[in-house]
Design a protein around this motif. Structure first.
Motif, PDB file in Angstrom:
ATOM      1  N   ALA A  25       0.729  -1.272   0.180  1.00  0.00           N
ATOM      2  CA  ALA A  25      -0.025  -0.018  -0.082  1.00  0.00           C
ATOM      3  C   ALA A  25       1.054   1.100  -0.042  1.00  0.00           C
ATOM      4  O   ALA A  25       0.153   2.432  -0.338  1.00  0.00           O
ATOM      5  CB  ALA A  25      -0.813  -0.044   1.085  1.00  0.00           C
ATOM      6  N   LYS A  27       2.907   2.195  -1.972  1.00  0.00           N
ATOM      7  CA  LYS A  27       2.966   2.855  -3.337  1.00  0.00           C
ATOM      8  C   LYS A  27       1.978   3.946  -3.638  1.00  0.00           C
ATOM      9  O   LYS A  27       1.916   4.823  -4.567  1.00  0.00           O
ATOM     10  CB  LYS A  27       3.156   1.853  -4.670  1.00  0.00           C
ATOM     11  N   TYR A  28       0.975   3.959  -2.917  1.00  0.00           N
ATOM     12  CA  TYR A  28      -0.184   4.906  -2.932  1.00  0.00           C
ATOM     13  C   TYR A  28      -0.169   6.113  -2.195  1.00  0.00           C
ATOM     14  O   TYR A  28      -1.010   6.757  -2.207  1.00  0.00           O
ATOM     15  CB  TYR A  28      -1.638   4.054  -2.630  1.00  0.00           C
ATOM     16  N   VAL A  89      -5.755   9.718  -0.464  1.00  0.00           N
ATOM     17  CA  VAL A  89      -5.985   8.242  -0.351  1.00  0.00           C
ATOM     18  C   VAL A  89      -6.395   7.920   1.201  1.00  0.00           C
ATOM     19  O   VAL A  89      -5.733   8.619   2.246  1.00  0.00           O
ATOM     20  CB  VAL A  89      -4.848   7.550  -0.564  1.00  0.00           C
ATOM     21  N   ILE A  91      -6.472   4.322   3.304  1.00  0.00           N
ATOM     22  CA  ILE A  91      -5.982   2.997   3.376  1.00  0.00           C
ATOM     23  C   ILE A  91      -6.485   2.362   4.476  1.00  0.00           C
ATOM     24  O   ILE A  91      -6.432   2.607   5.718  1.00  0.00           O
ATOM     25  CB  ILE A  91      -4.328   2.897   3.128  1.00  0.00           C
ATOM     26  N   ARG A 123      -9.694   8.522  -2.798  1.00  0.00           N
ATOM     27  CA  ARG A 123      -9.488   7.145  -3.294  1.00  0.00           C
ATOM     28  C   ARG A 123      -9.387   6.308  -1.948  1.00  0.00           C
ATOM     29  O   ARG A 123      -8.614   6.441  -1.168  1.00  0.00           O
ATOM     30  CB  ARG A 123      -8.451   6.787  -4.157  1.00  0.00           C
ATOM     31  N   VAL A 125      -8.278   2.792  -0.739  1.00  0.00           N
ATOM     32  CA  VAL A 125      -7.447   1.554  -1.060  1.00  0.00           C
ATOM     33  C   VAL A 125      -7.635   0.458  -0.090  1.00  0.00           C
ATOM     34  O   VAL A 125      -7.157   0.765   1.218  1.00  0.00           O
ATOM     35  CB  VAL A 125      -5.967   1.818  -1.345  1.00  0.00           C
ATOM     36  N   VAL A 224      -9.609   0.453  -5.139  1.00  0.00           N
ATOM     37  CA  VAL A 224      -8.441  -0.527  -5.425  1.00  0.00           C
ATOM     38  C   VAL A 224      -8.675  -1.465  -4.295  1.00  0.00           C
ATOM     39  O   VAL A 224      -8.578  -0.908  -3.165  1.00  0.00           O
ATOM     40  CB  VAL A 224      -7.302   0.283  -5.275  1.00  0.00           C
ATOM     41  N   THR A 235      -3.597  -6.881  -7.263  1.00  0.00           N
ATOM     42  CA  THR A 235      -4.111  -5.649  -7.355  1.00  0.00           C
ATOM     43  C   THR A 235      -5.493  -5.702  -8.204  1.00  0.00           C
ATOM     44  O   THR A 235      -5.812  -6.194  -9.404  1.00  0.00           O
ATOM     45  CB  THR A 235      -3.363  -4.602  -8.096  1.00  0.00           C
ATOM     46  N   GLU A 237      -8.764  -3.723  -9.257  1.00  0.00           N
ATOM     47  CA  GLU A 237      -9.521  -2.466  -9.429  1.00  0.00           C
ATOM     48  C   GLU A 237     -10.559  -2.151 -10.650  1.00  0.00           C
ATOM     49  O   GLU A 237     -10.736  -3.244 -11.288  1.00  0.00           O
ATOM     50  CB  GLU A 237      -8.520  -1.315  -9.630  1.00  0.00           C
TER      51      GLU A 237
END
Ligand code: 5RP
Length: 237
Positions: A25, A27-28, A89, A91, A123, A125, A224, A235, A237
Motif C-alpha cells: 500500500a 505505493k499509494y 488516499v 488505506i 480514493r 485503497v 482498489v 491488485t 481495481e
C-alpha cells in the motif's frame, strides 16, 4: 474489479499476507500528502511500513484511538480530521470485500470513524488477505454502531427484514459488558444476512433511528483492493 497483476509463487501465512499488502500500500502514499489511515491488524502492518517513509509525509488522519496510538508511537504526526479538507488516499482493511469493491467493515468497532475519514479521501485503497474476498456480503456478522437506547428496536428491525429468515442481532460484548466504541456507543453484530444490493441496504439501514453507522461500505467502496493471496499481492481495481 478485475485482477491487474500477481507476483511470486510461494505460500504465506495470514500474518505474512497482511504484511505484504501493508507494504504494497505504500505505493499509494504520495510524498507531501497527508494519508488517511484505517484500523485493524492489516492496517497495523501498513502503519509499520508507513513509518519507514514518515519524513516524506506531513502526517496522517486516523480512524481510531488504537491507530492513533500506533502512529504516534512510531513518530508519525496525527492530524485532526477537522484540520484537513481532502485526502488523496485512505488505506484500510475490510472484513469482507466483493467483486465490485463493496465491503463489510467494523470488526474492530471503528466503522464510524473509518467512514468519516474515508469520506475525506479521493480514493479508498483496501488491503486484505484473500480470506476476505466474497461473492455476496453477509457471511461475516455485520457490525452496526448504535445509540444504546435504540439497540433493541434496531435488532428487531433486522430480525424482521423482509424476504430473509434466520437473522439474529446481538450486542457485542467485551469483558462481560457491552463493548463501548471510541464514540461512546455500542455495536450490534447481525448474523444471517445476505446483502444482495449493498447500496440500497446501506441507504436503508442508515435511516433507522439510532443507527450511527452501518458497516456496509458501498457508497464509499474501495477503488482498489490489494489482496494478499498464496501467489502474492493481487491488485483488483
Ligand atoms: C475495523 C475494521 C477492519 O478494517 C476490519 O475489521 C479488518 O480488520 P483486520 O485487518 O484485523 O482483519 O473495519 O473496524
Amino acid at each position: 474489479m478485475t485482477t491487474a497483476a500477481a507476483s511470486s509463487a510461494s505460500q504465506y501465512s495470514q500474518d505474512e499476507l497482511k504484511t505484504l499488502v501493508g507494504q504494497a500500500a505504500l505505493k499509494y502514499v504520495a510524498p507531501g500528502e497527508i494519508v488517511g489511515v484505517g484500523t485493524g491488524s492489516t492496517v497495523n502492518k501498513f502503519i509499520d511500513a508507513l513509518a519507514t517513509v514518515k519524513d516524506s509525509i506531513p502526517g496522517a488522519v486516523s480512524s481510531s484511538v488504537a491507530s492513533t496510538e500506533r502512529l504516534k508511537a512510531l513518530g508519525i504526526k496525527v492530524l485532526d480530521a477537522n484540520e484537513v479538507q481532502r485526502l488523496a488516499v485512505y488505506i484500510d482493511g475490510a472484513d469482507e470485500i466483493d467483486g465490485k469493491g463493496y465491503m463489510v467493515k467494523g470488526g474492530g468497532a471503528a466503522l464510524t470513524r473509518e467512514k468519516i475519514v474515508a469520506a475525506l479521501a479521493d480514493r479508498f485503497v483496501c488491503i486484505a488477505d484473500e480470506s476476505k474476498r466474497v461473492d455476496v456480503l453477509g457471511a461475516f456478522p455485520l457490525p452496526v454502531e448504535v445509540i444504546p437506547m435504540a439497540a433493541g428496536q434496531i435488532a428487531r428491525r433486522f430480525e424482521a427484514l423482509g424476504g430473509q429468515s434466520g437473522i439474529h442481532a446481538q450486542i457485542r460484548m467485551k469483558d462481560g459488558a457491552p463493548l463501548v466504541t471510541d464514540n461512546g456507543q455500542h455495536i450490534l453484530d447481525v448474523r444471517g444476512l445476505k446483502i444482495a444490493d449493498p447500496l440500497a441496504f446501506e441507504s436503508e439501514v442508515n435511516q433507522w433511528p439510532g443507527v450511527v453507522t452501518v458497516g456496509v461500505f458501498a457508497h464509499q467502496k474501495a477503488a482498489v483492493c490489494l489482496l494478499g493471496t498464496a501467489r502474492g499481492v493481487q491488485t483488483l481495481e
